[in-house]
Design an enzyme around this catalytic site. Structure first.
Site, PDB file in Angstrom:
ATOM      1  N   ASP A  34       0.841  -1.200   0.000  1.00 51.39           N
ATOM      2  CA  ASP A  34       0.000   0.000   0.000  1.00 51.39           C
ATOM      3  C   ASP A  34       0.882   1.258   0.000  1.00 51.39           C
ATOM      4  O   ASP A  34       0.378   2.380  -0.063  1.00 51.39           O
ATOM      5  CB  ASP A  34      -1.026  -0.007   1.132  1.00 51.39           C
ATOM      6  CG  ASP A  34      -0.404  -0.039   2.514  1.00 51.39           C
ATOM      7  OD1 ASP A  34       0.829  -0.053   2.629  1.00 51.39           O
ATOM      8  OD2 ASP A  34      -1.178  -0.051   3.507  1.00 51.39           O
ATOM      9  N   SER A  35       2.197   1.053  -0.002  1.00 49.13           N
ATOM     10  CA  SER A  35       3.130   2.161  -0.263  1.00 49.13           C
ATOM     11  C   SER A  35       2.817   2.799  -1.616  1.00 49.13           C
ATOM     12  O   SER A  35       3.269   3.908  -1.900  1.00 49.13           O
ATOM     13  CB  SER A  35       4.576   1.661  -0.238  1.00 49.13           C
ATOM     14  OG  SER A  35       4.725   0.533  -1.081  1.00 49.13           O
ATOM     15  N   ASP A  73      -0.978  -6.375  -0.215  1.00 47.60           N
ATOM     16  CA  ASP A  73      -1.378  -5.746   1.047  1.00 47.60           C
ATOM     17  C   ASP A  73      -2.887  -5.644   1.193  1.00 47.60           C
ATOM     18  O   ASP A  73      -3.585  -5.261   0.242  1.00 47.60           O
ATOM     19  CB  ASP A  73      -0.835  -4.305   1.083  1.00 47.60           C
ATOM     20  CG  ASP A  73       0.405  -4.175   1.949  1.00 47.60           C
ATOM     21  OD1 ASP A  73       0.710  -5.100   2.728  1.00 47.60           O
ATOM     22  OD2 ASP A  73       1.078  -3.137   1.829  1.00 47.60           O
ATOM     23  N   LYS A 102      -1.062  -9.533   3.120  1.00 41.73           N
ATOM     24  CA  LYS A 102      -0.315  -9.007   4.276  1.00 41.73           C
ATOM     25  C   LYS A 102      -1.219  -8.028   5.019  1.00 41.73           C
ATOM     26  O   LYS A 102      -1.889  -7.215   4.375  1.00 41.73           O
ATOM     27  CB  LYS A 102       0.961  -8.304   3.800  1.00 41.73           C
ATOM     28  CG  LYS A 102       1.724  -7.604   4.941  1.00 41.73           C
ATOM     29  CD  LYS A 102       3.123  -7.213   4.533  1.00 41.73           C
ATOM     30  CE  LYS A 102       3.271  -5.922   3.789  1.00 41.73           C
ATOM     31  NZ  LYS A 102       2.764  -4.720   4.519  1.00 41.73           N
ATOM     32  N   GLU A 104      -1.363  -5.385   8.614  1.00 34.82           N
ATOM     33  CA  GLU A 104      -0.637  -4.744   9.707  1.00 34.82           C
ATOM     34  C   GLU A 104      -1.346  -4.998  11.026  1.00 34.82           C
ATOM     35  O   GLU A 104      -2.580  -4.960  11.083  1.00 34.82           O
ATOM     36  CB  GLU A 104      -0.552  -3.222   9.472  1.00 34.82           C
ATOM     37  CG  GLU A 104       0.285  -2.840   8.277  1.00 34.82           C
ATOM     38  CD  GLU A 104       0.385  -1.330   8.077  1.00 34.82           C
ATOM     39  OE1 GLU A 104       0.026  -0.552   8.989  1.00 34.82           O
ATOM     40  OE2 GLU A 104       0.833  -0.937   6.981  1.00 34.82           O
ATOM     41  N   GLU A 171       8.957  -4.012  10.577  1.00 36.51           N
ATOM     42  CA  GLU A 171       9.364  -2.719  10.007  1.00 36.51           C
ATOM     43  C   GLU A 171       9.898  -1.811  11.115  1.00 36.51           C
ATOM     44  O   GLU A 171       9.231  -1.599  12.136  1.00 36.51           O
ATOM     45  CB  GLU A 171       8.175  -2.051   9.293  1.00 36.51           C
ATOM     46  CG  GLU A 171       8.547  -0.688   8.716  1.00 36.51           C
ATOM     47  CD  GLU A 171       7.568  -0.157   7.673  1.00 36.51           C
ATOM     48  OE1 GLU A 171       6.597  -0.860   7.312  1.00 36.51           O
ATOM     49  OE2 GLU A 171       7.798   0.976   7.207  1.00 36.51           O
TER      50      GLU A 171
HETATM   51  O1  KIV Z   1       3.461  -1.063   1.644  1.00 34.53           O
HETATM   52  C1  KIV Z   1       4.615  -1.483   1.573  1.00 34.53           C
HETATM   53  O2  KIV Z   1       5.331  -1.285   0.590  1.00 34.53           O
HETATM   54  C2  KIV Z   1       5.126  -2.241   2.707  1.00 34.53           C
HETATM   55  C3  KIV Z   1       6.584  -2.478   2.757  1.00 34.53           C
HETATM   56  C4  KIV Z   1       7.296  -1.222   3.028  1.00 34.53           C
HETATM   57  C5  KIV Z   1       6.948  -3.541   3.695  1.00 34.53           C
HETATM   58  O3  KIV Z   1       4.399  -2.634   3.564  1.00 34.53           O
END
Ligand code: KIV
Length: 257
Positions: A34-35, A73, A102, A104, A171
């Site tokens: 989600d970056s 994500d 993934k 959080e 992280e």
């Molecule tokens: O969203 C993302 O790119 C991430 C990584 C920085 C681990 O969660």
């Protein structure tokens, strides 16, 4: 790979062109992070990213990966309830082609992890700095520096693994704490700003290519290294990143907390 002692080289990816290059360059795990809210959409946080965004970018990437493992994500609030988490995972796996999702969070997500896991959804649990909490915590900073916080994170990792997490991601945690969690875990542990004593490393694609300063006003996290410096082209830079992760040359002490 963890059992064989081979470091796992992971990198974010958002489109087909880079998917081809990353796969060819030997990246083991590709994350639709989600970056993308920051490096693709130009926002200052990840919280506006939707399941539709992640699904779209996963669909762009998935067909171009021959060997790399695709993780997507679950964005902010998409796993706030079991039903939403399952629905979002279905979209990312069936629509987007991801092989794992993934999310959080710590022990408070154990119920969701278990709900997904027993239904056949592989889950990566993301601990330490959780960018989706930015509006709650106010700033991005290293997590687990104090012993009580470190102990809680070790406990969270254990609870999430027991709930069915197949992969852990840490992280921005001190290297010593990341080692402690990795030693205690059975599953692989991937680090970003978590030091060398984990099963593998992940970075944001734009960070290793030195593109991020444009949007982050020059504020680059300590763990970032620009692998394009000294490389002939983008594929060579990604190959250099993979080689540095495999050999243990990255992260160096100056990238660690
Ligand atoms: O969203 C993302 O790119 C991430 C990584 C920085 C681990 O969660």
């Amino acid at each position: 790979m963890r059992a064989a002692g081979e470091k796992i080289a992971c990198l974010t990816c958002y489109d087909a062109s880079f998917a081809l290059i990353e796969d060819r360059a030997g990246v083991d795990l590709v994350l639709i992070g989600d970056s993308l809210g920051m490096v693709i959409q130009g926002r200052t946080t990840t919280t506006a990213v939707t399941v539709a965004d992640i699904e779209y970018h996963s669909r762009c990437v998935a067909p171009y990966l021959q060997r790399a493992f695709l993780v997507a994500d679950l964005p902010f609030l998409s796993f706030a309830t079991r039903e939403r988490a399952l629905d979002a995972s279905q979209r990312l796996m069936q629509g987007g082609g991801a092989k794992m999702v993934k999310l959080e969070g710590g022990r408070e997500q154990a119920d969701i992890v278990e709900y997904l896991s027993v239904r056949g959804v592989p889950v990566c649990a993301h601990l330490g700095l959780q960018p989706q909490l930015i509006h709650k915590v106010g700033a991005f900073k290293v997590q687990g520096r104090e012993e009580a916080q470190a102990e809680a994170m070790v406990h969270d990792a254990r609870v999430l693994e027991d709930a069915g997490a197949d992969l852990l991601l840490l992280e921005c945690v001190p290297s010593a704490l990341a080692k402690r969690i990795t030693d205690a875990a059975q599953v692989p542990v991937i680090g970003i700003g978590a030091g060398p004593d984990v099963s593998g490393q992940i970075l944001v694609l734009h960070d290793i290519l030195g593109i991020s300063p444009a949007l982050s006003h020059g504020r680059i996290p300590r763990f970032v290294k620009n692998f394009l410096k000294g490389a002939d082209d983008i594929e060579a830079a990604i190959r250099a990143y993979v080689a540095a992760v495999k050999s243990g040359a990255y992260p160096a002490p100056e990238h660690c907390f």
